[in-house]
Design an enzyme around this catalytic site. Structure first.
Site, PDB file in Angstrom:
ATOM      1  N   GLY A 326      15.423  -1.833  19.083  1.00 26.88           N
ATOM      2  CA  GLY A 326      14.875  -2.234  20.300  1.00 26.88           C
ATOM      3  C   GLY A 326      14.239  -1.063  20.974  1.00 26.88           C
ATOM      4  N   SER A 327      14.822  -0.794  22.478  1.00 24.38           N
ATOM      5  CA  SER A 327      13.836   0.129  23.080  1.00 24.38           C
ATOM      6  C   SER A 327      13.997   1.726  22.469  1.00 24.38           C
ATOM      7  CB  SER A 327      14.151   0.196  24.456  1.00 24.38           C
ATOM      8  OG  SER A 327      13.650  -1.019  24.828  1.00 24.38           O
TER       9      SER A 327
END
Length: 648
Positions: A326-327
């Site tokens: 993810g981020s």
């Protein structure tokens, strides 16, 4: 008719010649016999003496004491305890069934134990002692000793068995031991004779398995005298073996216990790495299990409870789990763009809430968009569109190159079971494994840690440690072997621009310590302990256009297994990083709400060396934190114990 003197003389001559021949023959036979007797009694005396003694002397292997395992401060993690058992030697027993029947009338033996022992005795060599039952009480052993004359070939013994004093805290790290199986033997070309001893224990998982060669030691031998019915009369001599090596791990038992307790009730993983020398200070996977049950023989009900648990307690998620980062991957994309010269720190990108490429919309997590954002603001607010834009410019090859340099997509060599390599894809990988060409959409997905990208919590902690230190820190789990220090994990400079790394670190600082940061609620208010981090949320399901139009379902409205994974990585203190932390909460929802609070508590525990001080938390949160700490199932701190290298 009278014989003439000539005939008499000839007859006497013949008799004398025959006597000489007969006497010579007798002397020759006696000489041969004497020579043969001398040859057998003098020159081959040792061989025949050995053959005679083998009729009354048995030579048996003595299993060595298994090496002990300690934490970085000397707290025992794996030790040995005395174990009373009964063994049977088939060649000394005679009627095995009768011996087992007699034994069952003296000590408690279940029918399945008798059947298992019978099969084990039949498949082993006649001279190999087979353990019929173990973990007996002293009273049971005494009863067998008293009845020894009626139990030929049956002998009570005392040995050592593995014990894990901290139970579930280190189940995924230390692992556990178990009896040697046929599968274990099939993997070895020249197995150690020790492995032929029934119920001999070897490492099955974790450090116990990966460091088996160091921990096992070398066998000793003993010669015992037995009588005509196979009863042991006396021990003639003994040569002690070489005990296994003691291992000291880099982990902190107190921190490990706190990590396991803090993640109780979650399906999660957390890793703490020293940013200076790469020591793994804590590496916890939740839920865990009690490894002592496997050593003693786990029941079917207990084993089924472990295998059917959806939270997968037997899996070591810290190294086996491979998750879309993810981020938390956005630092990689940003560094790749800065290093390639396609992005300047103050350059802004317009975020309307999506980016359209090839007729397809790639959405930002914030539906209305972030407006104009630069690098610092993109990390602070975790803007997806910013990274779509820069990834399209820099390309997947540069992104993957930087990811590998930061420790992603690399299998780190730790003595743990099934360490994952993760995945940092590129064009060649997709052609080889998916039989398809790389497209721009693949690059955009990878830029925010989705698509094909996968990383383990260990890899994310290493990535964060390298960003914080600027060096290629390598994780180290074994601190010393028999007191000999193992190589440090402090690596060489990464070869990335210190200016660019400083930009990334400032952006991570803003994530945790600026009001618009996605992890601001999980900030540390003590300047000396402040942390810099990055939140991450990775999807495990596809969101359709219809769902977006109607409104994306909230995680709490979805079944647990369809919720997003929550991630958070951080380093602390901000000004002089000493530790890097990664946390993954499976199906936990948002990284800022599920993973960041756990990471903050773990980081503070690692830095403070004890329960985190309430003064490090925002004032309005202190009552909540205190209440949470009061409920943690922490293990009482105890001084190191001597778990013994008993030779009994």
């Amino acid at each position: 008719m009278r014989r003439t003197p000539k005939d008499t003389e000839e007859s006497a001559r013949r008799i004398s010649r025959r006597g000489v021949i007969l006497g010579g023959t007798q002397l020759a036979v006696m000489g041969i016999l004497a020579f043969r007797m001398r040859f057998m009694q003098v020159e081959r005396a040792d061989q025949f003496r050995l053959l005679a003694e083998e009729n009354r002397i048995n030579i048996r292997l003595i299993p060595p004491a298994r090496g002990l395992i300690f934490d970085r401060y000397g707290v025992p993690l794996a030790g040995n305890e005395q174990n009373y058992r009964i063994v049977v030697v088939r060649e000394d027993t005679g009627d095995v069934d009768e011996a087992l029947a007699k034994l069952a009338r003296i000590v408690p033996l279940e029918p399945d134990e008798i059947e298992r022992a019978r099969k084990e005795i039949a498949r082993r060599s006649p001279f190999v002692p087979v353990t019929v039952v173990d973990r007996l009480s002293w009273d049971d052993v005494a009863q067998v000793a008293v009845n020894a004359p009626a139990l030929p070939g049956v002998t009570p013994e005392v040995g050592l068995s593995r014990v894990y004093p901290l139970g579930s805290d280190f189940a995924h790290i230390v692992g556990y031991v178990g009896p040697v199986s046929d599968y274990d033997l099939s993997k070895l070309e020249d197995p150690d004779p020790l492995l032929q001893i029934p119920r001999f224990q070897i490492g099955k998982t974790g450090v116990e398995a990966k460091m088996e060669g160091d921990l096992r030691g070398k066998a000793g031998t003993k010669r015992i005298e037995v009588n005509a019915v196979g009863r042991v009369i006396r021990e003639l001599d003994r040569i002690d073996g070489q005990p296994g090596s003691d291992l000291q791990l880099t982990v902190d038992a107190g921190l490990q216990n706190f990590m396991e307790a803090r993640m109780a009730g979650e399906s999660a993983a957390a890793v703490v790495v020293d940013t200076i020398d790469g020591d793994v200070l804590g590496i916890a996977s939740a839920p865990s299990f009690d490894p002592n049950k496997f050593v003693r023989g786990i029941s079917l009900a207990d084993y089924r409870a472990l295998t059917e648990n959806p939270y997968r307690p037997l899996a070591n998620k810290t190294v086996q789990g491979a998750y879309p980062p993810g981020s938390t991957f956005k630092m990689v994309t940003a560094l790749a763009a800065l290093e390639a010269g396609v992005l300047s720190p103050e350059e802004t990108v317009w975020c309307p809430g999506f980016k359209e490429v090839g007729g397809r919309r790639f959405h930002c997590w914030r539906r209305g968009g972030h407006g104009h954002v630069n690098l610092h603001e993109s990390l602070q607010q975790s803007c997806d569109v910013f990274y779509y834009d820069v990834a399209e410019r820099v390309g997947i090859e540069k992104i993957t190159e930087v990811a590998n340099r930061l420790g992603l997509g690399i299998r780190h060599d730790l003595p743990l079971s099934a360490v994952s390599q993760g995945l940092t894809p590129n064009k060649a990988w997709k052609r080889a494994y998916r039989d398809a060409e790389w497209v721009v959409g693949d690059t955009l997905n990878a830029a925010i840690g989705q698509g094909f990208v996968l990383a383990s919590p260990l890899q994310l902690a290493v990535m964060t440690a390298r960003i914080a230190s600027g060096r290629s820190v390598t994780p180290r789990l074994v601190k010393s072997i028999d007191g000999i220090e193992q190589p440090s994990g402090a690596g060489d400079p990464l070869g990335l621009s210190p200016v660019h790394l400083a930009r990334i670190r400032r952006g991570m600082d803003a994530v945790s310590n600026s009001r618009r940061g996605t992890a601001y609620r999980s900030r540390v208010v003590d300047p000396g302990l402040a942390m810099a981090g990055k939140t991450g949320t990775s999807q495990v399901r596809s969101i359709t256009a219809a769902e977006r139009a109607a409104g994306v379902f909230r995680n709490e409205d979805l079944p647990w297994e369809r919720r997003d994974h929550a991630l958070f990585v951080c380093f602390a203190p901000v000004e002089a990083p000493r530790i890097a932390v990664s946390v993954v909460v499976e199906h936990g929802g948002g990284g800022s709400t599920a993973a960041a609070p756990i990471a903050r508590d773990i980081a503070l525990r690692a830095l403070h060396g004890d329960l985190p001080p309430l003064s490090a938390y925002p004032e309005r949160q202190r009552w909540e934190v205190e209440e949470r700490f009061d409920k943690l199932p922490l293990r009482p701190s105890e001084p190191p114990k001597n778990t013994g290298r008993s030779r009994a």
